[in-house]
Every structure is written in structure tokens, then in C-alpha cells.
Design a protein around this motif. Structure first.
Motif, PDB file in Angstrom:
ATOM      1  N   LEU A  33     -10.595 -59.061 -62.160  1.00 51.75           N
ATOM      2  CA  LEU A  33     -11.283 -58.976 -63.448  1.00 51.75           C
ATOM      3  C   LEU A  33     -10.294 -58.766 -64.582  1.00 51.75           C
ATOM      4  O   LEU A  33      -9.292 -58.058 -64.415  1.00 51.75           O
ATOM      5  N   GLU A  34     -10.610 -59.356 -65.731  1.00 49.56           N
ATOM      6  CA  GLU A  34      -9.853 -59.035 -66.938  1.00 49.56           C
ATOM      7  C   GLU A  34     -10.148 -57.581 -67.284  1.00 49.56           C
ATOM      8  O   GLU A  34     -11.171 -57.026 -66.884  1.00 49.56           O
ATOM      9  N   MET A  35      -9.256 -56.995 -68.053  1.00 51.28           N
ATOM     10  CA  MET A  35      -9.451 -55.617 -68.480  1.00 51.28           C
ATOM     11  C   MET A  35     -10.761 -55.499 -69.228  1.00 51.28           C
ATOM     12  O   MET A  35     -11.145 -56.391 -69.976  1.00 51.28           O
ATOM     13  N   MET A  36     -11.476 -54.401 -69.002  1.00 49.15           N
ATOM     14  CA  MET A  36     -12.749 -54.141 -69.665  1.00 49.15           C
ATOM     15  C   MET A  36     -12.824 -52.657 -69.985  1.00 49.15           C
ATOM     16  O   MET A  36     -12.004 -51.884 -69.498  1.00 49.15           O
ATOM     17  N   PRO A  37     -13.792 -52.259 -70.801  1.00 51.04           N
ATOM     18  CA  PRO A  37     -13.908 -50.830 -71.134  1.00 51.04           C
ATOM     19  C   PRO A  37     -14.134 -49.987 -69.873  1.00 51.04           C
ATOM     20  O   PRO A  37     -14.909 -50.359 -68.989  1.00 51.04           O
ATOM     21  N   ILE A  38     -13.419 -48.877 -69.807  1.00 43.68           N
ATOM     22  CA  ILE A  38     -13.519 -47.946 -68.683  1.00 43.68           C
ATOM     23  C   ILE A  38     -14.080 -46.632 -69.206  1.00 43.68           C
ATOM     24  O   ILE A  38     -13.585 -46.099 -70.195  1.00 43.68           O
ATOM     25  N   THR A  39     -15.129 -46.135 -68.545  1.00 46.55           N
ATOM     26  CA  THR A  39     -15.736 -44.866 -68.929  1.00 46.55           C
ATOM     27  C   THR A  39     -15.013 -43.736 -68.205  1.00 46.55           C
ATOM     28  O   THR A  39     -14.924 -43.728 -66.980  1.00 46.55           O
ATOM     29  N   PHE A  47      -5.098 -39.763 -61.580  1.00 46.04           N
ATOM     30  CA  PHE A  47      -4.940 -41.190 -61.305  1.00 46.04           C
ATOM     31  C   PHE A  47      -6.273 -41.933 -61.341  1.00 46.04           C
ATOM     32  O   PHE A  47      -6.285 -43.148 -61.296  1.00 46.04           O
ATOM     33  N   MET A  48      -7.387 -41.204 -61.435  1.00 48.06           N
ATOM     34  CA  MET A  48      -8.682 -41.882 -61.556  1.00 48.06           C
ATOM     35  C   MET A  48      -8.934 -42.117 -63.036  1.00 48.06           C
ATOM     36  O   MET A  48      -9.185 -41.188 -63.799  1.00 48.06           O
ATOM     37  N   LYS A  49      -8.814 -43.357 -63.423  1.00 41.19           N
ATOM     38  CA  LYS A  49      -8.929 -43.745 -64.828  1.00 41.19           C
ATOM     39  C   LYS A  49     -10.362 -43.566 -65.336  1.00 41.19           C
ATOM     40  O   LYS A  49     -10.582 -43.268 -66.491  1.00 41.19           O
ATOM     41  N   GLY A  50     -11.352 -43.770 -64.459  1.00 38.58           N
ATOM     42  CA  GLY A  50     -12.759 -43.665 -64.833  1.00 38.58           C
ATOM     43  C   GLY A  50     -13.587 -44.603 -63.972  1.00 38.58           C
ATOM     44  O   GLY A  50     -13.252 -44.828 -62.812  1.00 38.58           O
ATOM     45  N   VAL A  51     -14.634 -45.158 -64.578  1.00 37.37           N
ATOM     46  CA  VAL A  51     -15.521 -46.070 -63.856  1.00 37.37           C
ATOM     47  C   VAL A  51     -15.857 -47.269 -64.739  1.00 37.37           C
ATOM     48  O   VAL A  51     -15.777 -47.197 -65.962  1.00 37.37           O
ATOM     49  N   VAL A  61     -12.297 -46.599 -60.965  1.00 31.33           N
ATOM     50  CA  VAL A  61     -11.075 -47.326 -61.318  1.00 31.33           C
ATOM     51  C   VAL A  61      -9.886 -46.394 -61.081  1.00 31.33           C
ATOM     52  O   VAL A  61      -9.821 -45.311 -61.650  1.00 31.33           O
ATOM     53  N   ILE A  62      -8.990 -46.840 -60.225  1.00 27.93           N
ATOM     54  CA  ILE A  62      -7.792 -46.073 -59.904  1.00 27.93           C
ATOM     55  C   ILE A  62      -6.616 -46.655 -60.679  1.00 27.93           C
ATOM     56  O   ILE A  62      -6.365 -47.864 -60.621  1.00 27.93           O
ATOM     57  N   ASN A 155     -12.892 -37.656 -51.898  1.00 24.64           N
ATOM     58  CA  ASN A 155     -14.130 -37.353 -52.617  1.00 24.64           C
ATOM     59  C   ASN A 155     -14.595 -38.513 -53.491  1.00 24.64           C
ATOM     60  O   ASN A 155     -15.497 -38.347 -54.299  1.00 24.64           O
ATOM     61  N   LEU A 156     -14.016 -39.702 -53.346  1.00 30.22           N
ATOM     62  CA  LEU A 156     -14.441 -40.860 -54.146  1.00 30.22           C
ATOM     63  C   LEU A 156     -15.919 -41.164 -53.962  1.00 30.22           C
ATOM     64  O   LEU A 156     -16.622 -41.448 -54.925  1.00 30.22           O
ATOM     65  N   SER A 157     -16.394 -41.103 -52.726  1.00 32.85           N
ATOM     66  CA  SER A 157     -17.809 -41.390 -52.501  1.00 32.85           C
ATOM     67  C   SER A 157     -18.677 -40.314 -53.140  1.00 32.85           C
ATOM     68  O   SER A 157     -19.750 -40.605 -53.657  1.00 32.85           O
ATOM     69  N   GLU A 158     -18.199 -39.059 -53.157  1.00 32.76           N
ATOM     70  CA  GLU A 158     -18.947 -37.981 -53.822  1.00 32.76           C
ATOM     71  C   GLU A 158     -19.001 -38.232 -55.329  1.00 32.76           C
ATOM     72  O   GLU A 158     -20.044 -38.049 -55.960  1.00 32.76           O
ATOM     73  N   ILE A 159     -17.864 -38.642 -55.901  1.00 40.61           N
ATOM     74  CA  ILE A 159     -17.818 -38.935 -57.338  1.00 40.61           C
ATOM     75  C   ILE A 159     -18.779 -40.080 -57.663  1.00 40.61           C
ATOM     76  O   ILE A 159     -19.561 -40.010 -58.603  1.00 40.61           O
ATOM     77  N   LYS A 160     -18.744 -41.118 -56.837  1.00 42.92           N
ATOM     78  CA  LYS A 160     -19.613 -42.276 -57.056  1.00 42.92           C
ATOM     79  C   LYS A 160     -21.082 -41.875 -56.950  1.00 42.92           C
ATOM     80  O   LYS A 160     -21.901 -42.284 -57.767  1.00 42.92           O
ATOM     81  N   ASN A 161     -21.427 -41.052 -55.970  1.00 45.95           N
ATOM     82  CA  ASN A 161     -22.809 -40.586 -55.812  1.00 45.95           C
ATOM     83  C   ASN A 161     -23.253 -39.758 -57.019  1.00 45.95           C
ATOM     84  O   ASN A 161     -24.376 -39.893 -57.496  1.00 45.95           O
ATOM     85  N   ALA A 162     -22.365 -38.901 -57.519  1.00 44.87           N
ATOM     86  CA  ALA A 162     -22.697 -38.077 -58.688  1.00 44.87           C
ATOM     87  C   ALA A 162     -22.946 -38.955 -59.909  1.00 44.87           C
ATOM     88  O   ALA A 162     -23.879 -38.722 -60.681  1.00 44.87           O
ATOM     89  N   ILE A 163     -22.135 -39.997 -60.071  1.00 48.41           N
ATOM     90  CA  ILE A 163     -22.306 -40.913 -61.205  1.00 48.41           C
ATOM     91  C   ILE A 163     -23.628 -41.658 -61.075  1.00 48.41           C
ATOM     92  O   ILE A 163     -24.370 -41.794 -62.041  1.00 48.41           O
ATOM     93  N   ASN A 164     -23.928 -42.131 -59.882  1.00 46.87           N
ATOM     94  CA  ASN A 164     -25.190 -42.852 -59.661  1.00 46.87           C
ATOM     95  C   ASN A 164     -26.396 -41.957 -59.954  1.00 46.87           C
ATOM     96  O   ASN A 164     -27.367 -42.400 -60.546  1.00 46.87           O
TER      97      ASN A 164
END
Length: 173
Positions: A33-39, A47-51, A61-62, A155-164
Motif C-alpha cells: 500500500l501507498e502511505m496513508m494516514p495512521i491513527t 515501534f508500533m506506529k498506530g493502526v 502498523v509496525i 500483545n498485538l492481538s490484544e491491542i487489535k481486540n481493544a481497538i475493535n
């Protein structure tokens, strides 16, 4: 021809981080993907830039440079996101890797991929399946599952679940 003696040709997607070239097995890369806005997500490792939101799916996004101990840099026109699939424990997780630029798809014989160095490597050799020499340059072949399964990323899956869960909550008025 004896199957054991037959060369196995494998495709890898190569990309740059600074002057270094890395590669991932093409079966682990779903999209470029081309660069896009990261939250930005608070209280995550540096090192976790966001989502990002990719067609309704929230993907972490790492910042691969930071993950490998390299200094962060500003995004350029060549900066892109590699949507990859990593196996973390029992879970298959889609993760975006922020890279400086994509180089090309390489076809390497399995005998061209040498074991990773044991001493003096600037990057953790645990993350690598090996190194290959292409046109006087060494390419570090990464094992994305090992990169993503380090202690900090478990804890990536935990972070993803919390965001969802946050996305699914109705907005209070």
C-alpha cells in the motif's frame, strides 16, 4: 532427477530500510500500500506506529526501522506499507510493516540463502531465516512469524481486540 538434488526456487519480496535490503517470503505479503494516514494508539510500544483501516479491518502498523533499532525517518514518496500475515501463537494476525521502499520480487534457490550470522549481526539473527548475496549486496531474509512473536509483540492481538471493541461502542451523547 532425484527430488533431493532438485533446486527449489523461492520468491521473496525485497524492501529497503535505510541502505539495508530485507526480504520476506511472498506468501506472507498480501498487499503493498501507498502511505496513508495512521491513527496513533496510546500506550503501545514505540515501534508500533498506530493502526490503519483497510476496508473495514483495523490493522496494526509496525515501524520496522524502530523494531530493528534503526532511527525513524520522515515518510517519502517511496515509503509504503506491506500488509503481511504473521502467526503469533495460535492466531493469524494481519500486520502492516512500514518500510522505506519496495525493491523487487527475487527468485532465490534455497541453496543461495545462507544461515544467518551468529555473532556480530546488527539485527537479531533470531528474526532471520538467512542471508542471500545478490549483485554484491547481502539481503537479510526475514521470518515474519519470529519478528512478530517477540515478547513485545505478543500483545498485538490484544491491542487489535481493544481497538475493535472501541470501534463497536456506540457514541455517547
Amino acid at each position: 532427477m532425484d527430488e533431493k538434488r532438485q533446486k527449489k526456487n523461492i520468491s521473496y519480496l525485497s524492501f529497503y530500510l535505510g541502505d539495508e535490503i530485507f526480504a520476506l517470503h511472498v506468501s506472507k505479503v498480501h498487499k503493498i500500500l501507498e502511505m496513508m494516514p495512521i491513527t496513533v494508539v496510546p500506550h503501545t510500544p514505540d515501534f508500533m506506529k498506530g493502526v490503519i483501516n483497510l476496508r473495514g479491518k483495523v490493522l496494526p502498523v509496525i515501524d520496522t526501522r524502530k523494531k530493528f533499532g534503526m532511527p525513524a525517518v520522515e515518510a517519502t514518496k517511496k515509503t509504503c506499507l506491506l500488509v503481511t500475515e504473521a502467526n503469533i501463537g495460535q492466531d493469524e494476525i494481519m500486520v502492516c510493516l512500514l518500510v522505506d521502499s519496495v525493491q523487487s520480487v527475487l527468485k532465490l534457490d534455497d541453496e543461495e540463502v545462507l544461515p544467518p550470522p551468529g555473532i556480530g549481526s546488527k539485527y537479531q539473527s533470531d528474526f532471520m531465516t538467512g542471508m542471500a548475496r545478490v549483485k554484491e549486496k547481502f539481503i537479510m531474509v526475514l521470518d515474519i512469524d519470529k519478528v512478530m512473536s517477540s515478547d513485545e509483540l505478543l500483545n498485538l492481538s490484544e491491542i487489535k481486540n481493544a481497538i475493535n471493541k472501541t470501534e463497536q461502542k456506540p457514541v455517547e451523547k
